[in-house]
Enzyme design. Sequence first.
Site, PDB file in Angstrom:
ATOM      1  N   GLU A 252      46.154  29.895  34.652  1.00 15.19           N
ATOM      2  CA  GLU A 252      47.458  30.534  34.705  1.00 15.19           C
ATOM      3  C   GLU A 252      47.999  30.318  36.121  1.00 15.19           C
ATOM      4  O   GLU A 252      47.309  30.613  37.097  1.00 15.19           O
ATOM      5  CB  GLU A 252      47.330  32.047  34.430  1.00 15.19           C
ATOM      6  CG  GLU A 252      48.678  32.705  34.423  1.00 15.19           C
ATOM      7  CD  GLU A 252      48.639  34.210  34.153  1.00 15.19           C
ATOM      8  OE1 GLU A 252      47.570  34.756  33.845  1.00 15.19           O
ATOM      9  OE2 GLU A 252      49.713  34.820  34.273  1.00 15.19           O
TER      10      GLU A 252
ATOM     11  N   ARG B   4      31.245  34.298  33.503  1.00  7.86           N
ATOM     12  CA  ARG B   4      31.966  34.161  34.752  1.00  7.86           C
ATOM     13  C   ARG B   4      31.000  33.954  35.893  1.00  7.86           C
ATOM     14  O   ARG B   4      29.902  34.498  35.886  1.00  7.86           O
ATOM     15  CB  ARG B   4      32.674  35.492  35.030  1.00  7.86           C
ATOM     16  CG  ARG B   4      34.105  35.384  35.206  1.00  7.86           C
ATOM     17  CD  ARG B   4      34.769  36.724  35.188  1.00  7.86           C
ATOM     18  NE  ARG B   4      35.985  36.523  34.456  1.00  7.86           N
ATOM     19  CZ  ARG B   4      37.067  35.961  34.984  1.00  7.86           C
ATOM     20  NH1 ARG B   4      37.125  35.641  36.252  1.00  7.86           N
ATOM     21  NH2 ARG B   4      38.119  35.729  34.245  1.00  7.86           N
TER      22      ARG B   4
ATOM     23  N   LYS C 233      41.996  36.191  41.265  1.00  3.13           N
ATOM     24  CA  LYS C 233      43.267  35.804  41.878  1.00  3.13           C
ATOM     25  C   LYS C 233      44.070  37.022  42.313  1.00  3.13           C
ATOM     26  O   LYS C 233      44.724  37.004  43.343  1.00  3.13           O
ATOM     27  CB  LYS C 233      44.095  34.981  40.895  1.00  3.13           C
ATOM     28  CG  LYS C 233      43.703  33.523  40.858  1.00  3.13           C
ATOM     29  CD  LYS C 233      44.574  32.752  39.884  1.00  3.13           C
ATOM     30  CE  LYS C 233      44.134  33.016  38.465  1.00  3.13           C
ATOM     31  NZ  LYS C 233      44.859  32.257  37.455  1.00  3.13           N
TER      32      LYS C 233
END
Length: 562
Positions: free
Chosen positions: A38, A265, A275
């Site tokens: 994203e 992850r 982020k």
Amino acid sequence: MSEELKEQRSNNFIENIIEEDLAAGFPANALRFRFPPEPNGYLHLGHASSICLNFGLGLRYNAPVNLRFDDTNPSKEEQEYVDAIRRDVEWLGFKWDKECYASDYFQELYDWAVMLIKQGKAYVDKQTSEEIAAQKGTPTTAGTDSPYRNTSPEENLALFERMKNGEFENGTYVLRAKIDMASPNMLMRDPIIYRIMNASHHRTGDKWHIYPMYDWAHGESDYLEQISHSLCTLEFLPHRELYDWFLDQVYDNSRTRPKQREFARRNLSHTIVSKRKLLQLVTENYVAGWDDPRMPTISGLRRRGYTPEAIRKFADTIGIAKRENLIDVSLLEFCVREDLNKKANRVMAVLDPVKVVITNYPEGQEEWLDAENNPEVTPMTFRKVPFSRELYIERDDFREEADKKYFRLKLGGEVRLKNAYIIKAESVVKDAQGNITEIHCTYDPESRSGSGTEASMRKVKGTLHWVSVAHAIEAEARLYDRLFTVPEPDRQEDSFLNYINPDSLKVVTAYVEPSLKTAQAGDTVQFQRLGYFSVDPDTTPEKLVFNKTVGLKDTWEKIKNE
Ligand code: ATP
Ligand code: MG
């Protein structure tokens, strides 16, 4: 590069899934992967794992890999991030097949939503988000139907059209898929697939006033691009059922049906891989920007002097896992040290200088001595370093008195100056406060390294780096330490911001040998005995700026063997 990445190792569990699919008849030439960031921030080391996984599969199976921007939330996304992501993936050494944007599919997604409405499988809900949340139920009790659940398709179509045309305020209406309000999977309880956002999109401008939700956009984008294996992180495991339900609505069985699979992850000690939190460090000025060399971003690591090879090696070494765990940052440091050891030329620089005067060396004389660039590289190459009567050595490399275990310079003791002569400390000069300002030494003129004399072969215990005062270039050295003081800053009771290391950046004046005069931003060298340093883009013709990439001492071997 591809050969290097394909090096032999056992399959990871994702590769096992692909092997099973191939064995069951899935055509190898229909394999296709994607990396779907994203564009709401810069890529970090967590993303590097996903990039290396997806592009690594592409190389292994000779399959295309798309770079897909998951740009469905215009309030957080920007072109700057798109550009940074492209640059970082390229720099890591990967080539994508198609560059795609979820926003390119807004029309298809809209058309499919209209189809769902016509089939009675989606409806417009006029309730507030609080009301909708209150009706969701709990994992053990069913939810309550929305009063709008059975609105007629005609009425829904008309409302949806008006939502699209921008007739309503943000948050007034949503489109929901009509699935199952009693599903044990809460995500299946009539999930929202569109929301109103009167915001300008970095690519579609003001064309749209409604934007698809992640779940609706992601799987359908995979399908449109004919991705065979859609790999995401574990938190999406419960979304898989919804991913499949959405695919069922549009799937044509002559085409590839994407398969979502999940991996854990990657978390890294003493840093943050999120982020949102990294953005906070930037906007609240805890760091100088996304590419601050202390940041775990790809751009920060690049500026710090990390190489793509080191980051790929790190990602490959940790591999992928089914469960989350914390990777010690010293493994990353180990990877970059190994790579730079092969690549970086050795040079001399002094970070905390004290002056040495060689009293028996003729005033005004200078010699240009041979210094080997990198003992790890054949054939050997050399450069010249100037030697003269006055030199700098590290303050820490001298003691007036020290015990036998101290192999550096002490009064009455001898050391070799790297690439040069053996010197002996005779006396010191101090200022009024008692600080040493000069160390007076004598040198053995017969002992020059490489001269072949008996004295040149004489073994002394310590070897020191040095620079000639008259020839040294003054430079700025930025010395970094870990950005956080605890291994898991985002798992504390209070904010991760309370664990920022106040000493994570120290700026000092360094004196470097003149061969570095022409160094360019991005060049990497080893300051002998000190560490690897890279030339920062802040460098100007007047002033060199170096970033310390990593020290020479390995802490990883120790941790690994504990
Ligand atoms: P963040 O929480 O930092 O915003 P994200 O997952 O929301 O991360 P995306 O841009 O959506 O960021 O991620 C792109 C891809 O990178 C996804 O497939 C995601 O699963 C993967 N990814 C992100 N962070 C990690 C991580 N720490 N380890 C492994 N993969 C990750
Ligand atoms: Mg995300």
